[in-house]
Design a protein around this motif. Sequence first.
Motif, PDB file in Angstrom:
ATOM      1  N   LYS A  37       0.814  -1.213   0.000  1.00 23.76           N
ATOM      2  CA  LYS A  37       0.000   0.000   0.000  1.00 23.76           C
ATOM      3  C   LYS A  37       0.852   1.269   0.000  1.00 23.76           C
ATOM      4  N   LEU A  38       2.077   1.182   0.539  1.00 23.00           N
ATOM      5  CA  LEU A  38       2.934   2.359   0.552  1.00 23.00           C
ATOM      6  C   LEU A  38       3.340   2.778  -0.856  1.00 23.00           C
ATOM      7  N   LEU A  39       3.314   1.824  -1.790  1.00 22.24           N
ATOM      8  CA  LEU A  39       3.668   2.123  -3.174  1.00 22.24           C
ATOM      9  C   LEU A  39       2.448   2.450  -4.033  1.00 22.24           C
ATOM     10  N   ARG A  40       1.260   2.382  -3.431  1.00 17.08           N
ATOM     11  CA  ARG A  40       0.024   2.584  -4.181  1.00 17.08           C
ATOM     12  C   ARG A  40      -0.079   3.971  -4.834  1.00 17.08           C
ATOM     13  N   PRO A  41       0.428   5.051  -4.206  1.00 16.04           N
ATOM     14  CA  PRO A  41       0.332   6.365  -4.877  1.00 16.04           C
ATOM     15  C   PRO A  41       0.954   6.388  -6.262  1.00 16.04           C
ATOM     16  N   GLY A  42       1.997   5.577  -6.477  1.00 12.71           N
ATOM     17  CA  GLY A  42       2.578   5.503  -7.813  1.00 12.71           C
ATOM     18  C   GLY A  42       1.595   4.949  -8.819  1.00 12.71           C
ATOM     19  N   ASP A  43       0.829   3.932  -8.394  1.00  9.52           N
ATOM     20  CA  ASP A  43      -0.231   3.391  -9.250  1.00  9.52           C
ATOM     21  C   ASP A  43      -1.283   4.452  -9.542  1.00  9.52           C
ATOM     22  N   TYR A  44      -1.681   5.176  -8.506  1.00 10.18           N
ATOM     23  CA  TYR A  44      -2.706   6.205  -8.683  1.00 10.18           C
ATOM     24  C   TYR A  44      -2.266   7.228  -9.732  1.00 10.18           C
ATOM     25  N   LEU A  45      -1.022   7.646  -9.658  1.00 11.04           N
ATOM     26  CA  LEU A  45      -0.521   8.646 -10.592  1.00 11.04           C
ATOM     27  C   LEU A  45      -0.513   8.092 -12.016  1.00 11.04           C
ATOM     28  N   ALA A  46      -0.042   6.852 -12.172  1.00  8.45           N
ATOM     29  CA  ALA A  46       0.003   6.242 -13.509  1.00  8.45           C
ATOM     30  C   ALA A  46      -1.399   6.061 -14.074  1.00  8.45           C
ATOM     31  N   HIS A  47      -2.332   5.582 -13.242  1.00  9.12           N
ATOM     32  CA  HIS A  47      -3.708   5.390 -13.706  1.00  9.12           C
ATOM     33  C   HIS A  47      -4.334   6.718 -14.137  1.00  9.12           C
ATOM     34  N   VAL A  63     -18.254  10.186 -18.134  1.00  2.52           N
ATOM     35  CA  VAL A  63     -17.447   9.157 -17.484  1.00  2.52           C
ATOM     36  C   VAL A  63     -18.103   8.802 -16.161  1.00  2.52           C
ATOM     37  N   ILE A  64     -18.098   7.520 -15.844  1.00  3.59           N
ATOM     38  CA  ILE A  64     -18.504   7.062 -14.520  1.00  3.59           C
ATOM     39  C   ILE A  64     -17.238   6.564 -13.825  1.00  3.59           C
ATOM     40  N   ALA A  65     -16.987   7.040 -12.637  1.00  6.08           N
ATOM     41  CA  ALA A  65     -15.786   6.674 -11.903  1.00  6.08           C
ATOM     42  C   ALA A  65     -16.167   5.989 -10.600  1.00  6.08           C
ATOM     43  N   GLN A  66     -15.658   4.775 -10.419  1.00  9.43           N
ATOM     44  CA  GLN A  66     -15.907   4.058  -9.165  1.00  9.43           C
ATOM     45  C   GLN A  66     -14.945   4.575  -8.102  1.00  9.43           C
ATOM     46  N   THR A  67     -15.488   4.989  -6.973  1.00 12.18           N
ATOM     47  CA  THR A  67     -14.651   5.403  -5.852  1.00 12.18           C
ATOM     48  C   THR A  67     -15.037   4.597  -4.612  1.00 12.18           C
ATOM     49  N   GLN A  68     -14.201   4.408  -3.596  1.00  9.15           N
ATOM     50  CA  GLN A  68     -12.922   5.019  -3.465  1.00  9.15           C
ATOM     51  C   GLN A  68     -11.849   4.223  -4.209  1.00  9.15           C
ATOM     52  N   PRO A  69     -10.700   4.933  -4.477  1.00 10.92           N
ATOM     53  CA  PRO A  69     -10.358   6.311  -4.125  1.00 10.92           C
ATOM     54  C   PRO A  69     -11.034   7.311  -5.049  1.00 10.92           C
ATOM     55  N   ARG A  98     -11.926  12.177   4.197  1.00  8.90           N
ATOM     56  CA  ARG A  98     -11.158  13.324   4.682  1.00  8.90           C
ATOM     57  C   ARG A  98      -9.912  13.611   3.844  1.00  8.90           C
ATOM     58  N   VAL A  99      -9.668  12.820   2.813  1.00  5.39           N
ATOM     59  CA  VAL A  99      -8.486  13.021   1.973  1.00  5.39           C
ATOM     60  C   VAL A  99      -8.650  14.315   1.174  1.00  5.39           C
ATOM     61  N   PRO A 100      -7.607  15.145   1.113  1.00 12.69           N
ATOM     62  CA  PRO A 100      -7.720  16.400   0.351  1.00 12.69           C
ATOM     63  C   PRO A 100      -8.191  16.166  -1.078  1.00 12.69           C
ATOM     64  N   GLY A 101      -9.096  17.017  -1.513  1.00 12.32           N
ATOM     65  CA  GLY A 101      -9.629  16.935  -2.869  1.00 12.32           C
ATOM     66  C   GLY A 101     -10.909  16.138  -2.981  1.00 12.32           C
ATOM     67  N   THR A 102     -11.250  15.380  -1.941  1.00 11.71           N
ATOM     68  CA  THR A 102     -12.437  14.529  -2.011  1.00 11.71           C
ATOM     69  C   THR A 102     -13.704  15.342  -2.266  1.00 11.71           C
TER      70      THR A 102
END
Length: 318
Positions: A37-47, A63-69, A98-102
Amino acid sequence: MTPPLFISWKRYQRRSDVLAEALGAEMVWRPHRAKGKLLRPGDYLAHARQDLARIRAERPRYVIAQTQPHFTALAPHLAGVPYVVDAHNGQFQSWWRRVPGTEQVLRGARLVLTHNREADRIARAAFPGLRTLVVHDPLREIPPASPRDWVFIVATAAPDEPMDVLIDAIEALPDVGFATTAPLHKLPEPLRERAARLPNLRTLGFLDLPDYEAALAGSRAVVVLTDREGCQPSGACEALSAGRPLVLSRTSTTEELFGSFATLVPNESVALAAGIREALDEDPTRAARIAAAQTAWTARTAAELAELASALPAEVAP
């Protein structure tokens, strides 16, 4: 203008699949590559980069986006394309809210889809004035399959699933066979060791969709557990789609949605074992109750989808 896109940063999720099909949207799966999970932000950026490039190139109607995130909705948000958020429970019942931008992403959506009345109430309490619409999981028939001598457990070892209660109940029913695709290696070590020693529990590993549906549709009964209010478990909808006896955790939400045909139990091992026994007993009324539940569910979802369609951008004639 190209057809709508349905974006999910998952390997597979049945609600997204059937909802995309019902809306005529193209499904875009983006499974994570990072192991931790610590490396997950890299996935988020690539996606997000991949999604933004595709949206800018194709300009889908929406577009329909499934969240979270909520990051799955960043690409249409930044591209200025109309979008809908299909918000799963963790979006409002965990730290994700509570994540910024939500809030900016959620309020920028045409609509935020919630899965049932209780989930909708929770979403509106978290973000007052949010534009929401309840859309239950559309049913897609799972055809009958060759009978399997097992009770099929739908689980992902998620935090809301009382896996200790499940293991206790399996131990208490040595004459009943069980099977699951759950990633039991994710369980805490003591519980994982207990699960590995169970002679009546078969771990199937990840299955392709046709094999998974056959494993579920051929089962003697289906078990789905959750301790989260407002949760409409996909596994319960799968059991209804396959017409199988269902043993399900009792919450106010599951009682409202599935109480007409399912065996509802508290999350206690003795009660769960008794509920499984009850589901395995012959019940001459069960088939009719399941059929009635399928008919009512389909009619309600059709009305919800029609309301959703009326809020989405219309297709422009050539």
